[in-house]
Write a protein that holds these residues in place. Structure first.
Motif, PDB file in Angstrom:
ATOM      1  N   TRP A  50      -4.748   6.151  49.785  1.00 38.75           N
ATOM      2  CA  TRP A  50      -5.052   6.909  48.569  1.00 38.75           C
ATOM      3  C   TRP A  50      -5.249   8.396  48.870  1.00 38.75           C
ATOM      4  O   TRP A  50      -4.922   9.245  48.034  1.00 38.75           O
ATOM      5  N   LEU A  51      -5.756   8.716  50.059  1.00 35.87           N
ATOM      6  CA  LEU A  51      -5.876  10.125  50.439  1.00 35.87           C
ATOM      7  C   LEU A  51      -4.499  10.761  50.525  1.00 35.87           C
ATOM      8  O   LEU A  51      -4.289  11.899  50.053  1.00 35.87           O
ATOM      9  N   THR A  52      -3.556  10.029  51.107  1.00 37.03           N
ATOM     10  CA  THR A  52      -2.179  10.533  51.183  1.00 37.03           C
ATOM     11  C   THR A  52      -1.582  10.674  49.790  1.00 37.03           C
ATOM     12  O   THR A  52      -0.871  11.653  49.495  1.00 37.03           O
ATOM     13  N   ALA A  53      -1.869   9.697  48.919  1.00 38.18           N
ATOM     14  CA  ALA A  53      -1.381   9.782  47.540  1.00 38.18           C
ATOM     15  C   ALA A  53      -1.942  11.010  46.837  1.00 38.18           C
ATOM     16  O   ALA A  53      -1.230  11.714  46.103  1.00 38.18           O
ATOM     17  N   ALA A  54      -3.234  11.283  47.072  1.00 34.79           N
ATOM     18  CA  ALA A  54      -3.839  12.483  46.479  1.00 34.79           C
ATOM     19  C   ALA A  54      -3.130  13.738  46.982  1.00 34.79           C
ATOM     20  O   ALA A  54      -2.871  14.683  46.221  1.00 34.79           O
ATOM     21  N   TRP A 112      -7.713  11.636  40.069  1.00 34.43           N
ATOM     22  CA  TRP A 112      -7.709  10.168  39.991  1.00 34.43           C
ATOM     23  C   TRP A 112      -7.471   9.543  41.363  1.00 34.43           C
ATOM     24  O   TRP A 112      -8.211   8.656  41.800  1.00 34.43           O
ATOM     25  N   ALA A 113      -6.434  10.014  42.064  1.00 35.01           N
ATOM     26  CA  ALA A 113      -6.141   9.479  43.387  1.00 35.01           C
ATOM     27  C   ALA A 113      -7.243   9.827  44.385  1.00 35.01           C
ATOM     28  O   ALA A 113      -7.593   9.007  45.258  1.00 35.01           O
ATOM     29  N   SER A 114      -7.809  11.017  44.267  1.00 36.67           N
ATOM     30  CA  SER A 114      -8.891  11.421  45.161  1.00 36.67           C
ATOM     31  C   SER A 114     -10.111  10.534  44.981  1.00 36.67           C
ATOM     32  O   SER A 114     -10.782  10.167  45.961  1.00 36.67           O
ATOM     33  N   ALA A 115     -10.421  10.195  43.731  1.00 32.18           N
ATOM     34  CA  ALA A 115     -11.554   9.312  43.467  1.00 32.18           C
ATOM     35  C   ALA A 115     -11.346   7.957  44.148  1.00 32.18           C
ATOM     36  O   ALA A 115     -12.277   7.392  44.741  1.00 32.18           O
ATOM     37  N   LYS A 116     -10.128   7.438  44.076  1.00 30.23           N
ATOM     38  CA  LYS A 116      -9.816   6.177  44.748  1.00 30.23           C
ATOM     39  C   LYS A 116      -9.993   6.320  46.263  1.00 30.23           C
ATOM     40  O   LYS A 116     -10.558   5.438  46.934  1.00 30.23           O
ATOM     41  N   ALA A 117      -9.499   7.434  46.805  1.00 35.82           N
ATOM     42  CA  ALA A 117      -9.588   7.655  48.249  1.00 35.82           C
ATOM     43  C   ALA A 117     -11.037   7.736  48.714  1.00 35.82           C
ATOM     44  O   ALA A 117     -11.400   7.177  49.759  1.00 35.82           O
TER      45      ALA A 117
END
Length: 612
Positions: free
Chosen positions: A150-154, A137-142
């Motif tokens: 968002w990449l950091t969140a992923a 999910w986070a990667s898709a946002k990034a």
């Protein structure tokens, strides 16, 4: 509706399910104090930890702390994690493309047989799949937003997944890095942002290891399944290099562990007798899905991300020396995204050939695997093929977007894609398994069989002599809920379950001892911990009796100081001598045989009094 269906299949009647006593005792012990909770202590006294980072057990331990211990308290959290993972993957696919993508992706997740099977047990897999879903999910946002945040969140979600299944979580980083480097922005910016996010992810991943490593050994439990009481060794040795076989393992540096449940490693390992019915139904379709995404010019970053993730996990599970079938549940996330996005993109582009190809490959895979297993599988696979043909016919008949025919075609296509694996998932509801969860009603323990479709299911024993699995109403051999071979002791155990009358006697005569009793191996100790309602039990040797905890000197000190008086060892006969290479557990067993006496009041129960 997707969440309701998934919750029903994954969670209904889990309160009468089958639990692993070993993992259940961990949740119970972790619920008793925050030290046990953080370290993942196996026993209430905090003597030794489980053999992995305890992230997968933090939520079950909180359930036990709040609601009290029960089977549902240690199993239901895993079911809920599988439901949450399914919904998150569906939402991710929907946000990336369309509701159709979300529907198909969610359906693939919810009908992945091994994911449903393991979610109905207390094995530590479902929370890892949930972590992967959050990472997706986070990667898709990034990738969509070309966002460093968002990449950091992923990367942080990768670290969260690391706390549940360690090194396997890092296998998603090649896909995430490759996908982000494909986004349209200056290359140097992409490079440094990927590097920084990777460093943050790495630091967060090893945070538990670092904290445990700097705490003096005397102030924490022994790190389970290690030779040197070292969390780095546990993660990177026993649970890392040790998983790829003894040929690559340094026996002096770390211990190897290769579960023999999934056949031999190899290119076609995921299509062998032990694994195919658990996960292989959608593998060819997912591979085709990545090709379709590339041909139809879907987002390059997303296509690369999903494709590299799928290939990496396929290669990893094919190469590892030994594994439980339920390890492959992690494949559900990239497969679901690949199939859901590809079919939805094909519909968006009105490419009948791509839609028909995806449906056809799924139907052919179901027929091939169903024919191999026989029984209900082939019947359902034939029905799936018929529905697939009907769906393809409706695809050809479609004329305009938004028509009622178009809606029904999408729904029929979803059913035609997942019907047979969905049937295996539903059948799993009636066949709970704790030791080695598998789907479809197959036998609980399935060994060997490295060749794809090398022998008919149910056609005799494997090379190791264990029963092969067949999808039928009553599993052949031991029941799904049976304990490991050798009784309650299991690996490293020492006999059957201790009698309730013996437990009562021990509690009455315990006095001021720290431990109620000692037992050889964590497997048999787990049954005593549970049956006694969470009393302190000394698990001599840890998980498989191989850990040097306690040492013989430490054991004798416990006895001398009055911290331990009784030992449960029903198979003590013949243990009076040891070799020069004996483990601590073997040395203690010999010492007990020479210095302890059977309790007269409990004659024949295997309980010995070691008081000076």
């Amino acid at each position: 509706m997707l969440g309701v269906v998934t919750a029903f299949v994954a969670g209904w009647d889990v309160w009468t399910g089958s639990r692993s006593d070993y993992y259940a005792s961990i949740a119970l012990s972790m619920s008793q104090n925050w030290s046990n909770f953080f370290f993942g202590s196996f026993d209430p006294s905090g003597t030794v930890t489980l053999d992995k980072i305890p992230g997968s057990f933090w939520v079950p331990a909180l359930f036990v702390k709040v609601f009290g211990f029960s089977d549902w308290a240690v199993i239901l959290p895993n079911s809920l994690a599988a439901v949450a993972a399914t919904l998150i993957v569906a939402v991710t696919a929907k946000c990336l493309l369309s509701p159709t993508a979300g529907l198909i992706a969610g359906a693939v997740m919810a009908s992945t047989p091994i994911l449903i099977a393991v979610s109905r047990s207390n094995q530590p897999e479902s929370f890892f799949v949930l972590g992967l879903a959050l990472t997706a999910w986070a990667s898709a946002k990034a990738l969509q937003r070309r966002s460093f945040g968002w990449l950091t969140a992923a990367g942080l979600f990768v670290a969260l997944s690391f706390q549940t299944y360690m090194l396997e979580a890092w296998a998603i980083w090649p896909a995430l890095a490759a996908g982000f480097l494909c986004t349209k922005q200056p290359f140097l910016r992409k490079l440094w942002q990927t590097a920084v996010a990777g460093v943050v992810s790495l630091a967060a991943s090893v945070s538990w290891i670092v904290v445990v490593a700097v705490i003096p050994a005397a102030q924490r439990p022994y790190i389970g399944s290690t030779l040197h009481n070292d969390p780095w060794e546990m993660v990177f040795g026993y649970n890392g290099l040790g998983r790829f076989g003894t040929d690559t393992a340094d026996a002096a540096a770390y211990r190897s562990f290769t579960p023999p449940f999934s056949g031999s490693a190899g290119v076609l390992r995921l299509f062998n007798e032990q694994v195919a019915g658990q996960i292989a139904w959608m593998i060819p379709t997912a591979i085709l899905g990545v090709v379709v995404l590339a041909v139809l010019r879907f987002s390059a970053a997303i296509t690369v991300f999903v494709g590299v993730w799928l290939v990496t996990f396929l290669a990893m599970f094919s190469a590892v020396a030994g594994m439980h079938q339920f390890y492959t549940a992690a494949l559900a996330v990239p497969m679901a995204l690949a199939v859901g996005l590809a079919f939805a993109q094909a519909r968006h582009k009105r490419k009948v050939w791509a839609q028909a190809g995806i449906i056809a490959v799924a139907g052919i895979s179901a027929l091939a695997i169903g024919a191999f297993y026989g029984g209900y599988s082939i019947v359902v696979a034939v029905i799936q093929a018929i529905l697939g043909a009907l769906a393809i016919g409706l695809l050809v008949a479609e004329r305009r977007r938004g028509s009622l025919v178009r809606i029904w075609t999408a729904l029929l296509a979803a059913v035609a894609l997942v019907l047979t694996p969905a049937a295996w998932s539903v059948v799993s509801m009636s066949h709970p398994s704790s030791t080695n969860p598998v789907a479809g009603g197959v036998a609980e323990v399935s060994f060997g069989g490295g060749n794809p479709f090398g022998s008919r299911a149910g056609g005799g024993g494997s090379a190791q002599g264990a029963p092969q699995g067949v999808p039928q109403g009553t599993p052949r051999g031991a029941s799904q809920g049976a304990r490991p071979p050798g009784g309650a002791g299991g690996p490293g155990g020492s006999g059957g379950r201790i009698a309730a009358s013996s437990l009562d006697w021990l509690e009455q005569h315990r006095g001021d001892a720290r431990y109620l009793v000692a037992a050889f191996g964590a497997q048999i100790a787990a049954t005593i911990i549970l049956d006694s309602g969470g009393q302190s039990v000394l698990p001599i040797g840890g998980f498989n009796s191989g850990d040097p905890v306690p040492t013989l000197d430490a054991f004798r000190t416990l006895v001398t100081d009055g911290a331990l008086r009784y030992v449960y060892a029903p198979d003590l006969i013949g243990a009076t001598t040891v070799s020069s290479t004996a483990t601590s557990s073997e040395q203690i067993r010999a010492w007990v045989a020479q210095n302890c006496t059977a309790v007269a009041d409990l004659s024949g129960t295997g309980i010995y009094d070691c008081s000076p």
